[in-house]
Scaffold this active site. Structure first.
Site, PDB file in Angstrom:
ATOM      1  N   ASP A 160      -9.012  25.822  -8.091  1.00  0.00           N
ATOM      2  CA  ASP A 160      -8.669  27.078  -8.079  1.00  0.00           C
ATOM      3  C   ASP A 160      -9.971  27.899  -8.486  1.00  0.00           C
ATOM      4  O   ASP A 160     -10.737  28.242  -7.735  1.00  0.00           O
ATOM      5  CB  ASP A 160      -7.577  27.127  -9.270  1.00  0.00           C
ATOM      6  CG  ASP A 160      -7.051  28.491  -9.247  1.00  0.00           C
ATOM      7  OD1 ASP A 160      -7.446  29.402  -8.575  1.00  0.00           O
ATOM      8  OD2 ASP A 160      -6.209  28.929 -10.241  1.00  0.00           O
ATOM      9  N   ASP A 186       2.667  21.554 -10.438  1.00  0.00           N
ATOM     10  CA  ASP A 186       3.664  21.824 -11.364  1.00  0.00           C
ATOM     11  C   ASP A 186       3.734  23.185 -11.660  1.00  0.00           C
ATOM     12  O   ASP A 186       2.730  23.957 -11.658  1.00  0.00           O
ATOM     13  CB  ASP A 186       3.900  21.136 -12.454  1.00  0.00           C
ATOM     14  CG  ASP A 186       2.736  21.351 -13.501  1.00  0.00           C
ATOM     15  OD1 ASP A 186       1.562  21.483 -13.196  1.00  0.00           O
ATOM     16  OD2 ASP A 186       3.152  21.898 -14.715  1.00  0.00           O
ATOM     17  N   ARG A 214       6.868  18.974  -9.354  1.00  0.00           N
ATOM     18  CA  ARG A 214       5.871  18.173  -8.886  1.00  0.00           C
ATOM     19  C   ARG A 214       6.448  17.195  -7.817  1.00  0.00           C
ATOM     20  O   ARG A 214       5.818  16.706  -6.760  1.00  0.00           O
ATOM     21  CB  ARG A 214       5.266  17.097 -10.114  1.00  0.00           C
ATOM     22  CG  ARG A 214       4.719  17.916 -11.006  1.00  0.00           C
ATOM     23  CD  ARG A 214       3.870  16.896 -12.020  1.00  0.00           C
ATOM     24  NE  ARG A 214       3.472  17.276 -13.219  1.00  0.00           N
ATOM     25  CZ  ARG A 214       2.475  17.796 -13.504  1.00  0.00           C
ATOM     26  NH1 ARG A 214       1.606  18.138 -12.367  1.00  0.00           N
ATOM     27  NH2 ARG A 214       2.106  18.272 -14.685  1.00  0.00           N
ATOM     28  N   GLU A 242      -8.885  15.773  -6.982  1.00  0.00           N
ATOM     29  CA  GLU A 242      -7.965  16.732  -7.670  1.00  0.00           C
ATOM     30  C   GLU A 242      -6.868  17.243  -6.566  1.00  0.00           C
ATOM     31  O   GLU A 242      -6.896  17.099  -5.500  1.00  0.00           O
ATOM     32  CB  GLU A 242      -9.025  17.613  -7.771  1.00  0.00           C
ATOM     33  CG  GLU A 242      -9.681  18.068  -9.028  1.00  0.00           C
ATOM     34  CD  GLU A 242      -9.170  18.545 -10.151  1.00  0.00           C
ATOM     35  OE1 GLU A 242      -7.806  18.584 -10.135  1.00  0.00           O
ATOM     36  OE2 GLU A 242      -9.739  19.481 -10.841  1.00  0.00           O
ATOM     37  N   ASP A 243      -5.755  17.714  -7.348  1.00  0.00           N
ATOM     38  CA  ASP A 243      -4.842  18.217  -6.520  1.00  0.00           C
ATOM     39  C   ASP A 243      -5.283  19.788  -5.736  1.00  0.00           C
ATOM     40  O   ASP A 243      -5.157  19.716  -4.790  1.00  0.00           O
ATOM     41  CB  ASP A 243      -3.593  18.561  -7.167  1.00  0.00           C
ATOM     42  CG  ASP A 243      -3.837  19.418  -8.933  1.00  0.00           C
ATOM     43  OD1 ASP A 243      -5.143  19.523  -8.876  1.00  0.00           O
ATOM     44  OD2 ASP A 243      -2.731  19.514  -9.597  1.00  0.00           O
TER      45      ASP A 243
END
Ligand code: IMP
Length: 181
Positions: A107, A163, A169, A103-104
């Site tokens: 959150d 993004d 990005r 995963e980026d």
């Protein structure tokens, strides 16, 4: 916030800091899976993890396969909707395989929690979680991140795959969005 308005982005993690950390994560993964004897599957979540995954996989000195999963949870907004929808599924079975979800950013953790449950239902041999970033204060799901790049403050960030409304990005660094005039 509209797509057309310019953002001011303050560098939080430089290109070099990210490169150093990704190299370390690659080493950690290589060491942990050194005796696997079969290719590891890295599952990148589109689109945010693509840049991270492409650097990470080249920092791993083991045979790996790449898979991608498309999910939608944010639209053009900066707050999680809490609703995760699969827009593109895996192309190969993962039953009996060793997988790492890449995963980026974690959150609220809702996306990761949903995906981990989804993958476990296919009975892989093992499931691990790798995230470039996490916002520790926001997590709602007590997600265990096996391989973590950085813990960051609870600010909206862009760059290195992340993004805002589809843009930013391709920034080589991760930056905090300070204003959207
Ligand atoms: P979660 O379900 O709240 O953990 O959100 C996960 C997804 O939301 C990430 O994979 C990103 O696509 C997006 N996201 C969360 N925080 C940010 C941010 O600060 N910048 C850009 N995208 C974010």
């Amino acid at each position: 916030m509209s797509k057309k308005k310019a953002l001011t982005v303050r560098v939080l993690l430089s290109e070099q800091e990210i490169a150093n950390r990704v190299a370390k994560l690659g080493q950690e993964i290589t060491e942990k899976y050194a005796d696997l004897g079969e290719p590891l599957i890295l599952i990148g979540i589109l689109k945010g993890s693509v840049i991270f995954l492409s650097d990470l996989c080249r920092a791993i000195s083991l045979p790996v396969e790449l898979e991608f999963m498309g999910v939608s949870s944010y639209g053009d907004e900066t707050e999680s909707s809490g609703v995760v929808q699969i827009t593109q599924d895996l192309t190969r079975p993962i039953k009996g395989r060793h997988i790492i979800l890449v995963e980026d950013i974690v959150d609220t953790g809702l996306t990761a929690k949903y995906l981990l449950k989804h993958f476990r239902s296919s009975e892989p041999a093992s499931v691990a979680m790798c995230a470039l970033l996490e916002k520790p204060g926001k997590s709602q799901g007590h997600i265990l991140i096996d391989f973590l790049g950085f813990s960051i403050p609870d600010d909206f960030v862009v760059g290195y795959g992340l993004d805002f409304a589809g843009l930013y990005r391709n920034l080589p660094h991760v930056g905090i969005v300070e204003t959207a005039d």
